[in-house]
Enzyme design. Structure first.
Site, short mmCIF file in Angstrom:
data_model
loop_
_atom_site.label_atom_id
_atom_site.label_comp_id
_atom_site.label_asym_id
_atom_site.label_seq_id
_atom_site.Cartn_x
_atom_site.Cartn_y
_atom_site.Cartn_z
N GLU A 1 -2.52 -0.84 -36.70
CA GLU A 1 -3.06 -0.90 -35.20
C GLU A 1 -1.06 0.37 -34.72
O GLU A 1 -1.52 0.93 -34.15
CB GLU A 1 -3.31 -1.20 -34.43
N HIS B 1 -16.36 -6.51 -32.31
CA HIS B 1 -16.47 -4.69 -32.31
C HIS B 1 -17.38 -4.67 -31.27
O HIS B 1 -18.51 -3.64 -32.39
CB HIS B 1 -17.22 -4.69 -33.58
#
Lengths: 327, 337
Positions: B63, B131
């Protein structure tokens, strides 16, 4: 032994190194006198790294630098005036007084706004390099970082991607043995903190005497050449040493005296100056004249910067979002 | 007009912009692998075939790299559109978003600018705590970032195109239950709607009044704007008339539309899936306390997720996230005040 280039080139490199040295020393004294605001992270002692790497880059190539940016920025062509004005927080500064010592730069000459987050510029360099390739240029990105950055996660993510995408980027570790005040020996078990990791990513690496401007320049030619030819990234680890501390008021009490003496004897400017004279490239008189010119120019620009306009306080509210300013 | 899902509207926006402007490109992990899903939620599926691997770039799971590449490419003239799969991973790239992307324009004195779009799917969907989050509020605190949250196909297309053309970093929060993509989600809302065939963009900072009303103003984004509308509809039979406003973008925020509504209703509720403490609802409440207190006939109500990580089991997850019933109850209290 490196080969001495022809006079104009050799003297050009010396001139730039001497300018960086004078710039940093001038700032140091201004700081001690209490005239220079803010903090300072100085690059004197590491001039050969900046000049050797950047001397042959094109204007369209990019450099990405760190919290110790002055040498790189000057070598890439950021104007002395805009650098000094920025140091004084003036509106004519290269960042209009909004950046300061750790964020100098000028993208119009390929010097990306300097980055004061250790390791933060490595993935950004991958993006810059990707752009160079996507726009079908053969320009390159040269990304400087310190030994300490090699322990950041960003280092790993950037190098891995640069390798797998064969990006036109050169990752340049200026290993000055200390991450701020901590010896790199205490934080990394590798002798060559960046170069020894190259094989982990499939990136060719070189260890170079970072105090020898010609050795750095030769390594730069090889690495930049690979990048331009689409052969992917290279890691160069330049062994060097800070003359000053990590930042303002750091007296380097953590560095052994013998180590300092050993490195100070290898001062990149003194050794190169001696070589220029020993090999008859230039005379003492000519050198002194060059040095005086540089000193005079810096002194004049310091006076200019000191007397130039402060930014209006409310200009702090501008530029949070882009207002269409050009480079 | 063509009827389509939010996922397809987003894709169409990206596709049209990539055709229009060669500096636009996509990147992300799994962004479009042959035989893969096209991101986690099909938005980028098929782009590889049209634009090739140079402009549809599958990245490592990295990321910091993804965001850093956006910053570097953006500042040198490209318009990257990155997919994060799950907004929760924004935390892995915080330095690049907050210290780099958001500050580079300012630190350079307005000379450098960074067009980049970071797409962050959000919302609790039976996947557990990592998530599931709705993270908009973290980013409204960062000067230099824009934060948008389109909830309909029409908005998704117009706002995504606007985000790609914006010259600043834009975070796009897309709700997993609103995509309407071929990847089925339990409890998904049917969002399919009309999208004009002709070119359009939607300016940021313009809220949409989803339902007009006179008694209570409800400001709700993403999934919560649907739940607020459902609650408002049900409350009609009880004689409570709610006006539902979807802010669509949080930075910039359209206070004007909300102020106008509150002048009429005198009552304000904010509903978000983000947790209560320091949520964007608190910012809206602070604005009304500071500037509009005399327009209010009742205390502001904030209906938000409880301050817990998102639990997995459906009964707990449903309990934590604001339900239609919680919104109705809060509206009744406001109306009765």
């Amino acid at each position: 032994m490196t080969k001495m280039p022809e006079k104009e080139r050799a003297v050009g490199m010396y001139r730039r190194m001497y300018q960086i040295r004078q710039y940093e020393e001038t700032i140091y004294y201004l700081f001690l006198e209490g005239i220079m605001p803010g903090t300072i992270h100085q690059s004197h002692g590491q001039e050969a790294c900046a000049v050797g790497m950047i001397y042959d880059l094109r204007k369209e190539d990019y450099i990405l630098t760190t919290h110790r940016p002055a040498g790189h920025d000057l070598a890439k062509g950021v104007s002395l005036r805009s650098m000094l004005c920025e140091m004084f927080g003036k509106s004519e500064g290269c960042c209009k007084g909004k950046g300061g010592a750790m964020h100098t730069g000028d993208l119009s000459v390929g010097a990306v706004t300097a980055n004061a987050i250790v390791g933060g510029n490595l993935p950004i360099a991958a993006g810059v390099a990707l752009r160079c390739r996507m726009m079908k240029t053969d320009n390159v990105a040269v990304c400087f970082f310190g030994d300490g950055a090699s322990n950041e996660g960003a280092f790993h993510e950037a190098l891995n991607a640069a390798a797998v995408w064969k990006l036109p980027v050169v990752y340049v570790c200026e290993n000055n043995l200390y991450s701020a005040t901590t010896s790199i020996r205490l934080t990394c078990s590798l002798e060559h903190v960046a170069a020894d990791r190259g094989s982990a990513y499939g990136i060719p690496s070189e260890v170079v005497d970072g105090n020898d401007v010609l050795a750095v320049n030769e390594a730069a030619a090889r690495a930049v050449g690979r990048a331009r030819n689409g052969e992917g990234p290279t890691i160069l680890e330049l062994k060097t040493y800070r003359i000053g501390g990590h930042s303002r008021n750091d007296a380097c009490g953590y560095r052994p005296e013998e180590e300092e003496q050993e490195w100070f004897a290898k001062d990149p400017i003194h050794t190169f100056r001696k070589r220029l004279l020993d090999e008859g490239v230039i005379t003492e008189e000519e050198l002194v004249k060059i040095e005086e010119e540089i000193t005079e120019e810096i002194d004049a620009e310091v006076e200019y910067a000191k007397n130039s306009k402060d930014p209006a306080p409310e200009s702090a509210l501008r530029d949070v979002y882009w207002e269409g300013g050009t480079l | 007009m063509a009827e389509m899902s939010v996922a397809d509207a987003l894709k169409l926006a990206i596709q049209e912009e990539m055709r229009r402007d060669e500096t636009v490109f996509c990147l992300g992990e799994d962004v479009d692998i042959k035989g893969g899903m096209g991101g986690a939620f099909t938005v980028t599926k098929g782009l590889l075939d049209e634009f090739g691997p140079e402009r549809v770039i599958n990245t490592p799971i990295a990321e910091i790299l993804i965001a850093g590449v956006c910053v570097g490419a953006g500042m040198t003239g490209m318009r990257p559109v990155a997919d994060l799969q799950y907004g929760d991973f924004l935390f892995c790239m915080m330095d690049q978003l907050v210290n780099q992307a958001a500050k580079m324009c300012y630190m350079s004195g307005g000379k450098v600018h960074i067009p980049m779009v970071m797409r962050a799917p959000c919302g609790a969907t039976n996947r557990g705590a990592q998530h599931a989050q709705s993270l908009e509020s973290y980013f409204i605190h960062v000067p230099g970032l824009k934060v948008i949250c389109p909830s309909t196909p029409y908005d998704a297309k117009g706002m995504m195109k606007q985000a790609i053309r914006d010259d600043n970093p834009v975070l796009v929060f897309e709700h997993k239950l609103l995509y309407g993509s071929s990847r089925k989600e339990k409890d998904a809302v049917r969002t399919s709607g009309e999208v004009p065939k002709e070119e359009y963009t939607i300016e940021f900072g313009k809220a949409a009044v989803r339902k007009e009303g006179t008694d209570v103003t409800i400001v709700a984004n993403l999934l919560m704007s649907y739940r607020a509308q459902e609650a408002a509809k049900a409350l009609e039979s009880e004689g409570i008339s709610c006006e539902v406003i979807d802010p669509r973008s949080l930075v910039p925020f359209d206070y004007e539309t909300v102020e106008r509504s509150v002048k009429k209703t005198g009552r304000l509720m904010v509903v978000h899936e983000d947790t209560y403490n320091g949520g964007w609802g608190a910012q809206v409440a602070a604005h009304f306390a500071e500037y509009c207190i005399f327009d209010l006939d009742a205390p502001v109500k904030i209906v938000a997720a409880y301050d817990t990580p998102i639990p997995f089991a459906a009964p707990m997850e449903n309990f934590v996230i604001p339900s239609v019933d919680r919104i109705k109850e809060a509206a009744r209290e406001l109306a009765a005040f």
